[in-house]
Design an enzyme around this catalytic site. Structure first.
Site, PDB file in Angstrom:
ATOM      1  N   ASP A 102       0.841  -1.272   0.029  1.00  0.00           N
ATOM      2  CA  ASP A 102       0.138  -0.065  -0.011  1.00  0.00           C
ATOM      3  C   ASP A 102       0.859   1.332   0.065  1.00  0.00           C
ATOM      4  O   ASP A 102       1.263   1.582  -1.081  1.00  0.00           O
ATOM      5  CB  ASP A 102      -0.934  -0.038   1.301  1.00  0.00           C
ATOM      6  CG  ASP A 102      -1.857   1.153   1.318  1.00  0.00           C
ATOM      7  OD1 ASP A 102      -2.036   1.513   0.234  1.00  0.00           O
ATOM      8  OD2 ASP A 102      -2.222   1.660   2.429  1.00  0.00           O
ATOM      9  N   THR A 106       5.774  -0.893   5.346  1.00  0.00           N
ATOM     10  CA  THR A 106       6.240  -2.132   5.734  1.00  0.00           C
ATOM     11  C   THR A 106       7.349  -2.828   5.011  1.00  0.00           C
ATOM     12  O   THR A 106       8.338  -3.311   5.330  1.00  0.00           O
ATOM     13  CB  THR A 106       4.944  -3.380   5.713  1.00  0.00           C
ATOM     14  OG1 THR A 106       3.803  -2.680   6.157  1.00  0.00           O
ATOM     15  CG2 THR A 106       5.469  -4.470   6.069  1.00  0.00           C
ATOM     16  N   ILE A 157      -9.222  -3.056  -0.027  1.00  0.00           N
ATOM     17  CA  ILE A 157      -9.398  -4.383  -0.431  1.00  0.00           C
ATOM     18  C   ILE A 157      -9.941  -5.263   0.641  1.00  0.00           C
ATOM     19  O   ILE A 157      -9.368  -4.987   1.891  1.00  0.00           O
ATOM     20  CB  ILE A 157      -8.029  -4.991  -0.712  1.00  0.00           C
ATOM     21  CG1 ILE A 157      -7.124  -4.251  -1.601  1.00  0.00           C
ATOM     22  CG2 ILE A 157      -8.172  -6.464  -1.066  1.00  0.00           C
ATOM     23  CD1 ILE A 157      -5.731  -4.695  -1.915  1.00  0.00           C
ATOM     24  N   TRP A 161      -9.886 -13.669   4.207  1.00  0.00           N
ATOM     25  CA  TRP A 161      -9.493 -13.935   5.593  1.00  0.00           C
ATOM     26  C   TRP A 161      -9.986 -12.861   6.682  1.00  0.00           C
ATOM     27  O   TRP A 161     -10.046 -13.216   7.857  1.00  0.00           O
ATOM     28  CB  TRP A 161      -7.998 -14.231   5.839  1.00  0.00           C
ATOM     29  CG  TRP A 161      -7.164 -13.199   5.224  1.00  0.00           C
ATOM     30  CD1 TRP A 161      -6.813 -12.063   5.947  1.00  0.00           C
ATOM     31  CD2 TRP A 161      -6.291 -13.237   4.081  1.00  0.00           C
ATOM     32  NE1 TRP A 161      -5.949 -11.407   4.973  1.00  0.00           N
ATOM     33  CE2 TRP A 161      -5.516 -12.102   4.071  1.00  0.00           C
ATOM     34  CE3 TRP A 161      -6.192 -14.352   3.127  1.00  0.00           C
ATOM     35  CZ2 TRP A 161      -4.875 -11.572   2.920  1.00  0.00           C
ATOM     36  CZ3 TRP A 161      -5.172 -13.828   2.099  1.00  0.00           C
ATOM     37  CH2 TRP A 161      -4.584 -12.614   1.847  1.00  0.00           C
TER      38      TRP A 161
HETATM   39  P1  G4P Z   1       2.418  -0.986   3.792  1.00  0.00           P
HETATM   40  O1  G4P Z   1       1.405  -2.319   3.912  1.00  0.00           O
HETATM   41  O2  G4P Z   1       2.479  -0.701   2.368  1.00  0.00           O
HETATM   42  O3  G4P Z   1       3.161  -0.655   4.571  1.00  0.00           O
HETATM   43  O4  G4P Z   1       0.959  -0.078   3.779  1.00  0.00           O
HETATM   44  P2  G4P Z   1       0.590   0.922   4.983  1.00  0.00           P
HETATM   45  O5  G4P Z   1       1.613   1.136   6.109  1.00  0.00           O
HETATM   46  O6  G4P Z   1      -0.284   1.935   4.648  1.00  0.00           O
HETATM   47  O7  G4P Z   1      -0.283  -0.520   5.603  1.00  0.00           O
HETATM   48  C1  G4P Z   1      -0.887  -0.424   6.851  1.00  0.00           C
HETATM   49  C2  G4P Z   1      -1.536  -1.666   7.139  1.00  0.00           C
HETATM   50  O8  G4P Z   1      -2.857  -1.615   6.326  1.00  0.00           O
HETATM   51  C3  G4P Z   1      -0.958  -3.065   6.627  1.00  0.00           C
HETATM   52  O9  G4P Z   1      -1.214  -3.953   7.608  1.00  0.00           O
HETATM   53  C4  G4P Z   1      -1.447  -3.357   5.400  1.00  0.00           C
HETATM   54  O10 G4P Z   1      -1.487  -4.536   4.958  1.00  0.00           O
HETATM   55  C5  G4P Z   1      -3.052  -2.797   5.526  1.00  0.00           C
HETATM   56  N1  G4P Z   1      -3.670  -2.452   4.696  1.00  0.00           N
HETATM   57  C6  G4P Z   1      -3.280  -1.588   3.509  1.00  0.00           C
HETATM   58  N2  G4P Z   1      -4.098  -1.168   2.512  1.00  0.00           N
HETATM   59  C7  G4P Z   1      -5.109  -2.416   2.902  1.00  0.00           C
HETATM   60  C8  G4P Z   1      -6.342  -2.782   2.124  1.00  0.00           C
HETATM   61  O11 G4P Z   1      -6.545  -2.206   0.838  1.00  0.00           O
HETATM   62  N3  G4P Z   1      -6.975  -3.978   2.519  1.00  0.00           N
HETATM   63  C9  G4P Z   1      -6.676  -4.477   3.830  1.00  0.00           C
HETATM   64  N4  G4P Z   1      -7.287  -5.265   4.263  1.00  0.00           N
HETATM   65  N5  G4P Z   1      -5.614  -4.143   4.223  1.00  0.00           N
HETATM   66  C10 G4P Z   1      -4.965  -2.977   3.817  1.00  0.00           C
HETATM   67  P3  G4P Z   1      -0.135  -4.501   8.845  1.00  0.00           P
HETATM   68  O12 G4P Z   1      -0.202  -3.387   9.886  1.00  0.00           O
HETATM   69  O13 G4P Z   1       0.803  -5.009   8.214  1.00  0.00           O
HETATM   70  O14 G4P Z   1      -1.106  -5.738   9.575  1.00  0.00           O
HETATM   71  P4  G4P Z   1      -1.193  -7.300   9.199  1.00  0.00           P
HETATM   72  O15 G4P Z   1      -2.361  -7.275   8.950  1.00  0.00           O
HETATM   73  O16 G4P Z   1      -0.280  -7.423   8.404  1.00  0.00           O
HETATM   74  O17 G4P Z   1      -1.101  -7.735  10.616  1.00  0.00           O
HETATM   75 MG    MG Z   2       1.032  -6.799   7.174  1.00  0.00          MG
END
Ligand code: G4P
Ligand code: MG
Length: 171
Positions: A102, A106, A157, A161
């Site tokens: 996104d 990460t 998205i 899950w």
């Molecule tokens: P990044 O993943 O590219 O770093 O982007 P960002 O920091 O903006 O994302 C923050 C969290 O939001 C991430 O979860 C990412 O997977 C989740 N995310 C971003 N866009 C979407 C989307 O469109 N749909 C969903 N369902 N999630 C999204 P995370 O902090 O890595 O948590 P985890 O779920 O991996 O534990």
């Molecule tokens: Mg993640």
């Protein structure tokens, strides 16, 4: 009323995207020694990928939140779990797997940390979905390959899950 644009990706969609991507990756001649899932989002994709690219899965876990309740998400992710123990990655090829790129926060953090800590390892990355947008983070120059299942628009998205009721997911 303006409808919010979003994608609903079923397990079948995700499986097909990863299968196609795995075949494309294999056709390039690239063969990783390990898949490295970034938890939580990368866990299920890495396991599906192992069906097509049969390598052991390593996992790490990150959080955007500290243990303190009520705090805002950190700009830099926090390592909840990292690589440790017996695995020797010297001279190995590691394919880092996550579900979505996104803002790239990460991947920027994780890949730079990995490259710094494992200078004798070749890192590549795979994301199931890459949102086409201006990214906050950057991919390191030393990243060997960046593989994408699907480039998509910058919409929210819903992943299968996350469904509380899978029987009505996407309807
Ligand atoms: P990044 O993943 O590219 O770093 O982007 P960002 O920091 O903006 O994302 C923050 C969290 O939001 C991430 O979860 C990412 O997977 C989740 N995310 C971003 N866009 C979407 C989307 O469109 N749909 C969903 N369902 N999630 C999204 P995370 O902090 O890595 O948590 P985890 O779920 O991996 O534990
Ligand atoms: Mg993640």
């Amino acid at each position: 009323m303006e409808t919010v644009k979003k994608y609903n990706f079923t397990y079948e969609d995700i499986h097909s995207t990863i299968k196609d991507a795995s075949e494309n990756i294999t056709e390039t001649g690239y063969q990783p020694d390990y898949l490295l899932a970034i938890g939580g989002g990368g866990l299920i994709p890495a396991r599906i990928m192992r069906t097509f690219i049969t390598r052991p899965i390593l996992t790490i876990a990150l959080s955007r939140y500290s243990d303190e309740i009520g705090t805002a998400p950190a700009d830099t992710p926090i390592k909840l779990q990292w690589l440790e123990g017996e695995v020797n990655l010297d001279g190995k090829k590691v394919l880092v797997v996550d579900e979505v790129d996104d803002q790239r926060t990460t991947l920027d953090f994780t890949l730079n940390e990995l490259i710094e800590h494992y200078p004798n390892t070749e890192f590549s990355a795979f994301v199931v979905h890459n949102k086409l947008k201006e990214k906050k983070g950057h991919l390191p120059k030393k990243l060997k390959h960046f593989f994408v299942g699907k480039d998509i628009n910058d919409y929210w998205i819903n992943y299968a899950w996350d469904a509380e009721d899978i029987s009505t997911f996407g309807q």
